[in-house]
Design a protein around this motif. Structure first.
Motif, PDB file in Angstrom:
ATOM      1  N   SER A  61      66.397  72.017  10.067  1.00  0.00           N
ATOM      2  CA  SER A  61      66.645  72.653  11.361  1.00  0.00           C
ATOM      3  C   SER A  61      67.990  72.283  11.992  1.00  0.00           C
ATOM      4  N   ASP A  62      68.574  71.135  11.669  1.00  0.00           N
ATOM      5  CA  ASP A  62      69.880  70.744  12.228  1.00  0.00           C
ATOM      6  C   ASP A  62      70.400  69.514  11.497  1.00  0.00           C
ATOM      7  N   GLY A  63      71.607  69.113  11.842  1.00  0.00           N
ATOM      8  CA  GLY A  63      72.248  67.998  11.146  1.00  0.00           C
ATOM      9  C   GLY A  63      71.597  66.655  11.456  1.00  0.00           C
ATOM     10  N   LEU A  64      71.143  66.477  12.689  1.00  0.00           N
ATOM     11  CA  LEU A  64      70.474  65.213  13.037  1.00  0.00           C
ATOM     12  C   LEU A  64      69.195  65.059  12.215  1.00  0.00           C
ATOM     13  N   ALA A  66      68.619  66.409   9.347  1.00  0.00           N
ATOM     14  CA  ALA A  66      69.026  66.185   7.946  1.00  0.00           C
ATOM     15  C   ALA A  66      69.187  64.680   7.719  1.00  0.00           C
ATOM     16  N   LEU A  67      69.873  64.013   8.619  1.00  0.00           N
ATOM     17  CA  LEU A  67      70.113  62.569   8.482  1.00  0.00           C
ATOM     18  C   LEU A  67      68.812  61.776   8.584  1.00  0.00           C
ATOM     19  N   GLN A  68      68.022  62.139   9.563  1.00  0.00           N
ATOM     20  CA  GLN A  68      66.779  61.409   9.807  1.00  0.00           C
ATOM     21  C   GLN A  68      65.827  61.556   8.621  1.00  0.00           C
ATOM     22  N   THR A  88      82.014  57.790  15.580  1.00  0.00           N
ATOM     23  CA  THR A  88      81.354  58.976  15.027  1.00  0.00           C
ATOM     24  C   THR A  88      80.641  59.672  16.164  1.00  0.00           C
ATOM     25  N   PHE A  89      80.090  60.857  15.879  1.00  0.00           N
ATOM     26  CA  PHE A  89      79.242  61.514  16.864  1.00  0.00           C
ATOM     27  C   PHE A  89      77.936  60.727  16.952  1.00  0.00           C
ATOM     28  N   ILE A  90      77.367  60.660  18.136  1.00  0.00           N
ATOM     29  CA  ILE A  90      76.188  59.828  18.413  1.00  0.00           C
ATOM     30  C   ILE A  90      75.019  60.120  17.457  1.00  0.00           C
ATOM     31  N   ALA A  91      74.966  61.336  16.916  1.00  0.00           N
ATOM     32  CA  ALA A  91      73.836  61.732  16.046  1.00  0.00           C
ATOM     33  C   ALA A  91      73.677  60.792  14.858  1.00  0.00           C
ATOM     34  N   THR A  92      74.786  60.291  14.313  1.00  0.00           N
ATOM     35  CA  THR A  92      74.701  59.419  13.133  1.00  0.00           C
ATOM     36  C   THR A  92      73.841  58.197  13.460  1.00  0.00           C
ATOM     37  N   PRO A 133      78.131  56.376   5.522  1.00  0.00           N
ATOM     38  CA  PRO A 133      79.509  56.743   5.856  1.00  0.00           C
ATOM     39  C   PRO A 133      79.582  58.163   6.423  1.00  0.00           C
ATOM     40  N   VAL A 134      80.566  58.395   7.276  1.00  0.00           N
ATOM     41  CA  VAL A 134      80.773  59.710   7.897  1.00  0.00           C
ATOM     42  C   VAL A 134      82.110  60.265   7.401  1.00  0.00           C
ATOM     43  N   HIS A 135      82.090  61.491   6.905  1.00  0.00           N
ATOM     44  CA  HIS A 135      83.340  62.134   6.466  1.00  0.00           C
ATOM     45  C   HIS A 135      83.958  62.792   7.702  1.00  0.00           C
ATOM     46  N   GLU A 159      75.409  60.264   2.912  1.00  0.00           N
ATOM     47  CA  GLU A 159      76.684  60.732   3.466  1.00  0.00           C
ATOM     48  C   GLU A 159      76.425  61.607   4.695  1.00  0.00           C
ATOM     49  N   ASP A 160      77.076  61.296   5.804  1.00  0.00           N
ATOM     50  CA  ASP A 160      77.083  62.222   6.937  1.00  0.00           C
ATOM     51  C   ASP A 160      78.246  63.185   6.705  1.00  0.00           C
ATOM     52  N   ALA A 161      77.899  64.341   6.118  1.00  0.00           N
ATOM     53  CA  ALA A 161      78.912  65.344   5.768  1.00  0.00           C
ATOM     54  C   ALA A 161      78.900  66.507   6.766  1.00  0.00           C
ATOM     55  N   ALA A 162      78.430  66.222   7.993  1.00  0.00           N
ATOM     56  CA  ALA A 162      78.287  67.266   9.013  1.00  0.00           C
ATOM     57  C   ALA A 162      79.607  67.985   9.304  1.00  0.00           C
ATOM     58  N   GLN A 163      80.735  67.287   9.040  1.00  0.00           N
ATOM     59  CA  GLN A 163      82.044  67.882   9.351  1.00  0.00           C
ATOM     60  C   GLN A 163      82.846  68.158   8.084  1.00  0.00           C
ATOM     61  N   PHE A 185      75.096  72.745  10.423  1.00  0.00           N
ATOM     62  CA  PHE A 185      75.670  74.095  10.530  1.00  0.00           C
ATOM     63  C   PHE A 185      75.708  74.524  11.993  1.00  0.00           C
ATOM     64  N   TYR A 186      75.922  73.566  12.881  1.00  0.00           N
ATOM     65  CA  TYR A 186      76.164  73.841  14.310  1.00  0.00           C
ATOM     66  C   TYR A 186      77.252  74.923  14.386  1.00  0.00           C
ATOM     67  N   PRO A 187      77.168  75.841  15.362  1.00  0.00           N
ATOM     68  CA  PRO A 187      78.047  77.016  15.320  1.00  0.00           C
ATOM     69  C   PRO A 187      79.546  76.734  15.130  1.00  0.00           C
ATOM     70  N   GLY A 188      80.063  75.659  15.692  1.00  0.00           N
ATOM     71  CA  GLY A 188      81.511  75.406  15.592  1.00  0.00           C
ATOM     72  C   GLY A 188      81.937  74.707  14.313  1.00  0.00           C
ATOM     73  N   LYS A 189      80.994  74.390  13.434  1.00  0.00           N
ATOM     74  CA  LYS A 189      81.357  73.688  12.195  1.00  0.00           C
ATOM     75  C   LYS A 189      82.100  74.630  11.235  1.00  0.00           C
ATOM     76  N   ASN A 190      82.714  74.078  10.181  1.00  0.00           N
ATOM     77  CA  ASN A 190      83.447  74.928   9.228  1.00  0.00           C
ATOM     78  C   ASN A 190      82.525  76.017   8.666  1.00  0.00           C
ATOM     79  N   HIS A 312      87.285  63.837  20.401  1.00  0.00           N
ATOM     80  CA  HIS A 312      86.160  63.560  19.492  1.00  0.00           C
ATOM     81  C   HIS A 312      86.324  62.176  18.880  1.00  0.00           C
ATOM     82  N   TYR A 313      85.803  61.126  19.521  1.00  0.00           N
ATOM     83  CA  TYR A 313      84.866  61.164  20.638  1.00  0.00           C
ATOM     84  C   TYR A 313      85.382  60.206  21.693  1.00  0.00           C
ATOM     85  N   PRO A 314      85.069  60.443  22.960  1.00  0.00           N
ATOM     86  CA  PRO A 314      85.649  59.608  24.022  1.00  0.00           C
ATOM     87  C   PRO A 314      85.146  58.164  23.993  1.00  0.00           C
TER      88      PRO A 314
HETATM   89  C1  LIG Z   1      79.359  63.574  12.374  1.00  0.00           C
HETATM   90  C2  LIG Z   1      78.163  64.348  12.816  1.00  0.00           C
HETATM   91  N1  LIG Z   1      76.943  63.908  12.471  1.00  0.00           N
HETATM   92  C3  LIG Z   1      75.833  64.580  12.829  1.00  0.00           C
HETATM   93  C4  LIG Z   1      75.901  65.738  13.579  1.00  0.00           C
HETATM   94  C5  LIG Z   1      74.614  66.368  14.031  1.00  0.00           C
HETATM   95  O1  LIG Z   1      74.493  67.705  13.689  1.00  0.00           O
HETATM   96  P1  LIG Z   1      73.623  68.719  14.578  1.00  0.00           P
HETATM   97  O2  LIG Z   1      74.359  68.971  15.833  1.00  0.00           O
HETATM   98  O3  LIG Z   1      73.499  69.932  13.718  1.00  0.00           O
HETATM   99  O4  LIG Z   1      72.295  68.053  14.827  1.00  0.00           O
HETATM  100  C6  LIG Z   1      77.158  66.252  13.937  1.00  0.00           C
HETATM  101  C7  LIG Z   1      77.342  67.506  14.683  1.00  0.00           C
HETATM  102  O5  LIG Z   1      76.961  67.815  15.724  1.00  0.00           O
HETATM  103  C8  LIG Z   1      78.316  65.522  13.570  1.00  0.00           C
HETATM  104  O6  LIG Z   1      79.528  65.955  13.915  1.00  0.00           O
END
Ligand SMILES: Cc1ncc(COP(=O)(O)O)c(C=O)c1O
Length: 367
Positions: A61-64, A66-68, A88-92, A133-135, A159-163, A185-190, A312-314
Motif C-alpha cells: 500500500s505504500d513505502g512505509l 514496504a519497509l515495515q 533520511t525521511f522519518i518513515a525509515t 541503508p537509504v539510497h 534497502e530503503d529504495a523509496a527515492q 510510489f508516492y505521487p512525486g517519486k520518480n 529534504h529534510y530540515p
Molecule cells: C526515504 C524514504 N523512505 C520511505 C518513504 C515512505 O514512503 P511512503 O510515503 O510511500 O510511505 C519515503 C517517501 O515518502 C522516503 O522518501
C-alpha cells in the motif's frame, strides 16, 4: 509580465502527455471490477521486478508499509536493533519502530549524504539484526562495505529504495543489493502513483511468498490464515497507473540526469555547492540538493525568480520530538546536523526546460 512560476514537480503536465493511455488503463479496471489484487497488480509486479532486475516484486500500500513488512518478514521485532542513517525521511525510522525493534541511528557521508559504513561498523552490537541503508535523493548508498559488515555479523540488509527507482550501484539496480528492497510510489517519486502505493523487491522466493501472505491478512488460500498479517495490498487502480508510467521511467530518469548535468554546469565556480555523484553510482536524481552558507538568501532569490524549492529534510531523525526517547541529543551526529541548515532542493522533473534550469541557476548564483 512576470515569468511563469516554476513548480517543484509537474504532475499535471505529465498527465496531459499520458492522458489517453492513462484514462484507458483506469477505465479498464473499472470495467473489469477487479479492484483488489486485480490483474494489473500481478502484471505490474512482473514488470517492475524486471525493471529492477529482481526475481520478485510484491505490491503493497505504500513505502512505509514496504519497509515495515520487510523487517517483519525477516523476523525482526522486539529486542532487536536495526541501524539506519539519521539523515533520511522519518518513515525509515518509523518502520523500525513499527516492527517493534529499536532504531539505532548513524551519521552520513558528508558529500553523498548516505549511511557512513565506518559509523555503521561502530554501531553494531550483539542485538543488531539488520542494516537499513537509504539510497537518498536517488543515489545508492555505498553498499559493498555495508554488505561486508552484514556478512561478517550475520545481519539482514533492507534497502530503503523509496527515492531510487532504477538507480545503480556498480551496475546493479537498487532493490537487488540486499535481502529486500523497498520502494515508495508516492505521487512525486520518480515512479509515482495517483495516490499512495509501494513495492518490495527480493531475489528470495521464500521471502516473496511470505510477503504475499503478510500483505493480505496473513491469508493463503482464501479464509486460511497461516500468519497474522496486514491489509497492505497495492490498489489495482494504482497498479494500472504505475504500469503506464513504468514504460516511460527509463527515459524520465535520463531526462533527470540531463537536467542535473545542466545544473552542475551552470553552478560551476559559484558559491553554491552542487551535489556529488559517487564513482560507483548511477544516480536517478529524485532530488537535486545543493548546499549553501546562505540558505535564507538563496531561498529568497528563488522565491523572487518564481521558482519552487524545498528542504529534504530540515531535521535529522534524532532531533525530532517523536524520537527523543532514543536518547540522542544535539551533537550526536555532527555531519547530519551541519548539513541540514545548509541544504536546498531545487526543482527537478523530467519535463523541466533549459529556460527553467537557467532561471533557477541564475537566482542561486545571484546570492
Ligand atoms: C526515504 C524514504 N523512505 C520511505 C518513504 C515512505 O514512503 P511512503 O510515503 O510511500 O510511505 C519515503 C517517501 O515518502 C522516503 O522518501
Amino acid at each position: 509580465m512576470s515569468a511563469a512560476k516554476i513548480p517543484f514537480v509537474d504532475l499535471g503536465q505529465q498527465y496531459q502527455a499520458l492522458k489517453r493511455e492513462m484514462d484507458s488503463a483506469v477505465t479498464a479496471v473499472m470495467g473489469r471490477g477487479d479492484f483488489i489484487l486485480g490483474e494489473d497488480v500481478a502484471a505490474f509486479e512482473r514488470e517492475f521486478a524486471e525493471f529492477c532486475q529482481a526475481e520478485h516484486c510484491i505490491g503493497v500500500s505504500d513505502g512505509l508499509d514496504a519497509l515495515q513488512l520487510a523487517l517483519r518478514v525477516l523476523g525482526i521485532g522486539p529486542g532487536d536493533e536495526v541501524i539506519l542513517p539519521t539523515h533520511t525521511f522519518i518513515a525509515t525510522a518509523l518502520a523500525v519502530w513499527q516492527s517493534g525493534a529499536k532504531p539505532v541511528l548513524v551519521d552520513v557521508d558528508p558529500r553523498c549524504y548516505t549511511m557512513d559504513p565506518e559509523a555503521t561498523a561502530r554501531a553494531i552490537t550483539p542485538r543488531t539484526k539488520a542494516l537499513l541503508p537509504v539510497h537518498l535523493y536517488g543515489q545508492p548508498a555505498d553498499m559493498d562495505p555495508l554488505l561486508d559488515l552484514a556478512r561478517k555479523h550475520k545481519l539482514s540488509v533492507v534497502e530503503d529504495a523509496a527515492q531510487a527507482h532504477g538507480a545503480e550501484y556498480k551496475g546493479r539496480r537498487c532493490g537487488t543489493l540486499g535481502d529486500i528492497g523497498c520502494f515508495s510510489f508516492y505521487p512525486g517519486k520518480n515512479l509515482g502513483a495517483y495516490g499512495d502505493a509501494g513495492g518490495i523487491t527480493t531475489q528470495r522466493e521464500d521471502l516473496a511468498n511470505r510477503l504475499r501472505i503478510l500483505r493480505n491478512y496473513g491469508q493463503q488460500p482464501k479464509n486460511v490464515h497461516p500468519l497474522k498479517g496486514f491489509n497492505s495490498r497495492l490498489d489495482t487502480m494504482q497498479a494500472a497507473i504505475l504500469r503506464v508510467k513504468l514504460r516511460h521511467l527509463e527515459a524520465w530518469n535520463e531526462s533527470r540526469r540531463k537536467a542535473a548535468a545542466r545544473y552542475g554546469e551552470l553552478l560551476l565556480n559559484s558559491k553554491i555547492q552542487a551535489p556529488a555523484t559517487a564513482t560507483y553510482a548511477k544516480h536517478v536524481w529524485h532530488l537535486y540538493v545543493i548546499e549553501t552558507d546562505h540558505r535564507p538568501a538563496v531561498q529568497s532569490a528563488l522565491d523572487a525568480a518564481g521558482a519552487s524549492h524545498g528542504v529534504h529534510y530540515p531535521s535529522p531523525v534524532h532531533l525530532h520530538e517523536a524520537f527523543r526517547d532514543l536518547g540522542y541529543a544535539r551533537g550526536s551526529f555532527p555531519v547530519a546536523e551541519a548539513l541540514t541548515p545548509r541544504i536546498v532542493s531545487l526543482p527537478i522533473f523530467p519535463e523541466i526546460t533549459e529556460d527553467q534550469i537557467r532561471r533557477i541557476a541564475t537566482a542561486c548564483r545571484s546570492v
